[in-house]
Write a protein that holds these residues in place. Structure first.
Motif, mmCIF file in Angstrom:
data_model
loop_
_atom_site.group_PDB
_atom_site.id
_atom_site.type_symbol
_atom_site.label_atom_id
_atom_site.label_comp_id
_atom_site.label_asym_id
_atom_site.label_seq_id
_atom_site.Cartn_x
_atom_site.Cartn_y
_atom_site.Cartn_z
ATOM 1 N N GLU A 1 -10.173 -13.870 -17.897
ATOM 2 C CA GLU A 1 -10.329 -13.692 -19.341
ATOM 3 C C GLU A 1 -9.572 -12.480 -19.861
ATOM 4 N N THR A 2 -9.674 -11.348 -19.135
ATOM 5 C CA THR A 2 -9.046 -10.109 -19.604
ATOM 6 C C THR A 2 -7.702 -9.842 -18.961
ATOM 7 N N GLY A 3 -7.451 -10.483 -17.807
ATOM 8 C CA GLY A 3 -6.206 -10.221 -17.079
ATOM 9 C C GLY A 3 -6.233 -8.929 -16.296
ATOM 10 N N GLU A 4 -7.359 -8.225 -16.330
ATOM 11 C CA GLU A 4 -7.470 -6.963 -15.605
ATOM 12 C C GLU A 4 -7.716 -7.211 -14.119
ATOM 13 N N ASN A 5 -7.147 -6.325 -13.310
ATOM 14 C CA ASN A 5 -7.293 -6.426 -11.866
ATOM 15 C C ASN A 5 -8.421 -5.524 -11.387
ATOM 16 N N THR A 6 -9.313 -6.071 -10.579
ATOM 17 C CA THR A 6 -10.333 -5.273 -9.904
ATOM 18 C C THR A 6 -9.882 -5.075 -8.461
ATOM 19 N N VAL A 7 -9.873 -3.824 -7.996
ATOM 20 C CA VAL A 7 -9.390 -3.493 -6.651
ATOM 21 C C VAL A 7 -10.508 -2.838 -5.853
ATOM 22 N N GLU A 8 -10.673 -3.279 -4.624
ATOM 23 C CA GLU A 8 -11.593 -2.630 -3.692
ATOM 24 C C GLU A 8 -10.859 -2.387 -2.374
ATOM 25 N N HIS A 9 -11.034 -1.204 -1.835
ATOM 26 C CA HIS A 9 -10.489 -0.880 -0.516
ATOM 27 C C HIS A 9 -11.570 -1.157 0.518
ATOM 28 N N MET A 10 -11.258 -2.058 1.445
ATOM 29 C CA MET A 10 -12.238 -2.459 2.454
ATOM 30 C C MET A 10 -11.581 -2.535 3.827
ATOM 31 N N TRP A 11 -12.417 -2.734 4.822
ATOM 32 C CA TRP A 11 -11.977 -2.633 6.213
ATOM 33 C C TRP A 11 -11.889 -3.995 6.889
ATOM 34 N N ILE A 12 -10.905 -4.113 7.784
ATOM 35 C CA ILE A 12 -10.767 -5.285 8.652
ATOM 36 C C ILE A 12 -10.801 -4.820 10.100
ATOM 37 N N ASN A 13 -11.215 -5.725 10.987
ATOM 38 C CA ASN A 13 -11.203 -5.385 12.415
ATOM 39 C C ASN A 13 -10.657 -6.551 13.233
ATOM 40 N N ASP A 14 -10.836 -6.494 14.571
ATOM 41 C CA ASP A 14 -10.192 -7.454 15.481
ATOM 42 C C ASP A 14 -8.690 -7.476 15.191
ATOM 43 N N ILE A 15 -8.095 -6.302 15.184
ATOM 44 C CA ILE A 15 -6.737 -6.124 14.688
ATOM 45 C C ILE A 15 -5.682 -6.663 15.639
ATOM 46 N N ASP A 16 -4.658 -7.282 15.055
ATOM 47 C CA ASP A 16 -3.436 -7.649 15.770
ATOM 48 C C ASP A 16 -2.273 -7.101 14.938
ATOM 49 N N PHE A 17 -1.115 -6.950 15.593
ATOM 50 C CA PHE A 17 0.032 -6.354 14.902
ATOM 51 C C PHE A 17 1.307 -6.880 15.534
ATOM 52 N N ASP A 18 2.230 -7.380 14.706
ATOM 53 C CA ASP A 18 3.488 -7.936 15.218
ATOM 54 C C ASP A 18 4.692 -7.043 14.906
ATOM 55 N N GLY A 19 4.418 -5.820 14.468
ATOM 56 C CA GLY A 19 5.496 -4.910 14.097
ATOM 57 C C GLY A 19 5.736 -4.865 12.601
ATOM 58 N N ASP A 20 5.322 -5.908 11.907
ATOM 59 C CA ASP A 20 5.493 -5.992 10.451
ATOM 60 C C ASP A 20 4.172 -6.129 9.709
ATOM 61 N N HIS A 21 3.264 -6.956 10.249
ATOM 62 C CA HIS A 21 2.011 -7.266 9.562
ATOM 63 C C HIS A 21 0.811 -6.861 10.417
ATOM 64 N N VAL A 22 -0.164 -6.272 9.745
ATOM 65 C CA VAL A 22 -1.441 -5.934 10.351
ATOM 66 C C VAL A 22 -2.399 -7.084 10.058
ATOM 67 N N LYS A 23 -3.034 -7.607 11.095
ATOM 68 C CA LYS A 23 -3.840 -8.814 10.952
ATOM 69 C C LYS A 23 -5.274 -8.545 11.399
ATOM 70 N N GLY A 24 -6.217 -9.124 10.674
ATOM 71 C CA GLY A 24 -7.602 -8.931 11.066
ATOM 72 C C GLY A 24 -8.561 -9.621 10.124
ATOM 73 N N TYR A 25 -9.870 -9.370 10.358
ATOM 74 C CA TYR A 25 -10.938 -10.062 9.643
ATOM 75 C C TYR A 25 -11.756 -9.059 8.833
ATOM 76 N N LEU A 26 -12.037 -9.409 7.597
ATOM 77 C CA LEU A 26 -12.778 -8.533 6.698
ATOM 78 C C LEU A 26 -14.187 -8.300 7.229
ATOM 79 N N ILE A 27 -14.615 -7.035 7.234
ATOM 80 C CA ILE A 27 -15.955 -6.720 7.728
ATOM 81 C C ILE A 27 -16.875 -6.186 6.627
ATOM 82 N N ASN A 28 -16.349 -5.971 5.416
ATOM 83 C CA ASN A 28 -17.168 -5.485 4.305
ATOM 84 C C ASN A 28 -17.664 -6.629 3.425
#
Length: 272
Positions: free
Chosen positions: A60-87
């Motif tokens: 409706e407003t076009g406004e962005n809501t941002v939250e900083h949250m944590w992921i775990n079970d991390i994998d990494f290919d040199g470019d992308h950090v991969k994981g599952y949201l825990i919050n």
């Protein structure tokens, strides 16, 4: 950790933005530790997770809501950090705990791992009076957390640290590797890489196909050990005859990844 331990940071604060940048620049040390954790028979980390920004646009407003949250079970290919949201999001409704994400490295906002230090051995009379409580796990990284701790009073910091159950140390001296002060050489190479070198030589003799196996990201063993910054392992792999010119699905050689992640100690070895 309790849910209220996850404080959603103000992304417009210059010091917070600086914390994001430091987390991105040093993430390679998180991944180095995490990659060895996956090989340990007995886990060594009490906690390991990565923070990123998640957003949702109000239709409706076009406004962005941002939250900083944590992921775990991390994998990494040199470019992308991969994981599952825990919050559990506070206000976002488009994501939920357990969702899987692949986040470009330059978009993460923090990382954190914790290791419990060995308990000191009581001597003499101290044996009679030693506490039976376990040592508190020491935190590494946590740049946004340390920025927020710097804004707290002493009592607030104590309450914050007790909620996490971690020893965050001095917010002015953020460590990125285990025993960084005692053993600065650990900044160059993980001790397990040095200590496991002979075993790794024998492993490749027994399983030579590991040199040519390629995963779904196009990563070979040489790519993976380069991403983790393991000099001893890289030397062993090259001596065993691995092809240093193979490219990932994104067209990157191990040398490209060493330069990208600024593993300066690997670049000369991979250039030869």
């Amino acid at each position: 950790m309790e849910n209220n331990s996850f404080i959603f940071a103000d992304g417009t604060d210059p010091k917070m933005i600086e914390a994001y940048k430091k987390a991105q620049e040093t993430f390679k040390y998180f991944w180095r530790e995490q990659s060895w954790e996956y090989r340990r028979i007995v886990p060594g980390l009490n906690l390991s997770c990565v923070k990123a920004a998640f957003s949702q646009e109000d239709p409706e407003t076009g406004e962005n809501t941002v939250e900083h949250m944590w992921i775990n079970d991390i994998d990494f290919d040199g470019d992308h950090v991969k994981g599952y949201l825990i919050n559990e999001p506070n206000t976002l409704t488009n994501i939920q705990p357990g969702d899987y994400f692949e986040i470009p490295l330059n978009e993460i906002s923090d990382w954190l791992f914790a290791i419990t230090p060995p308990a000191p051995t009581p001597k003499g009379l101290s044996k009679l009076f030693s506490s039976s409580s376990d040592p508190i796990p020491k935190a590494y990284g946590g740049f946004t957390i340390q920025k927020m701790r710097s804004d707290m009073s002493d009592s607030e910091r104590q309450e914050h640290d007790e909620a996490w159950g971690l020893d965050f140390g001095d917010y002015n001296e953020i460590e990125v590797v285990h025993e960084q002060k005692e053993k600065p050489e650990n900044l160059v190479e993980h001790p397990m890489s040095r200590n496991m070198k002979e075993d790794f030589v024998n492993f490749l003799k027994e399983y030579p196909n590991e040199l040519t196996n390629v995963d779904e990201n196009g990563l070979t063993l040489l790519h993976r050990e380069t991403i983790a910054g393991n000099l001893s392992s890289v030397e062993v792999i090259l001596e065993a005859g691995a092809d240093r010119n193979l490219q990932t699905n994104h067209g990157k050689t191990p040398l490209d990844l060493a330069k990208q992640l600024q593993w300066e100690h690997l670049i000369p070895v991979l250039e030869n």
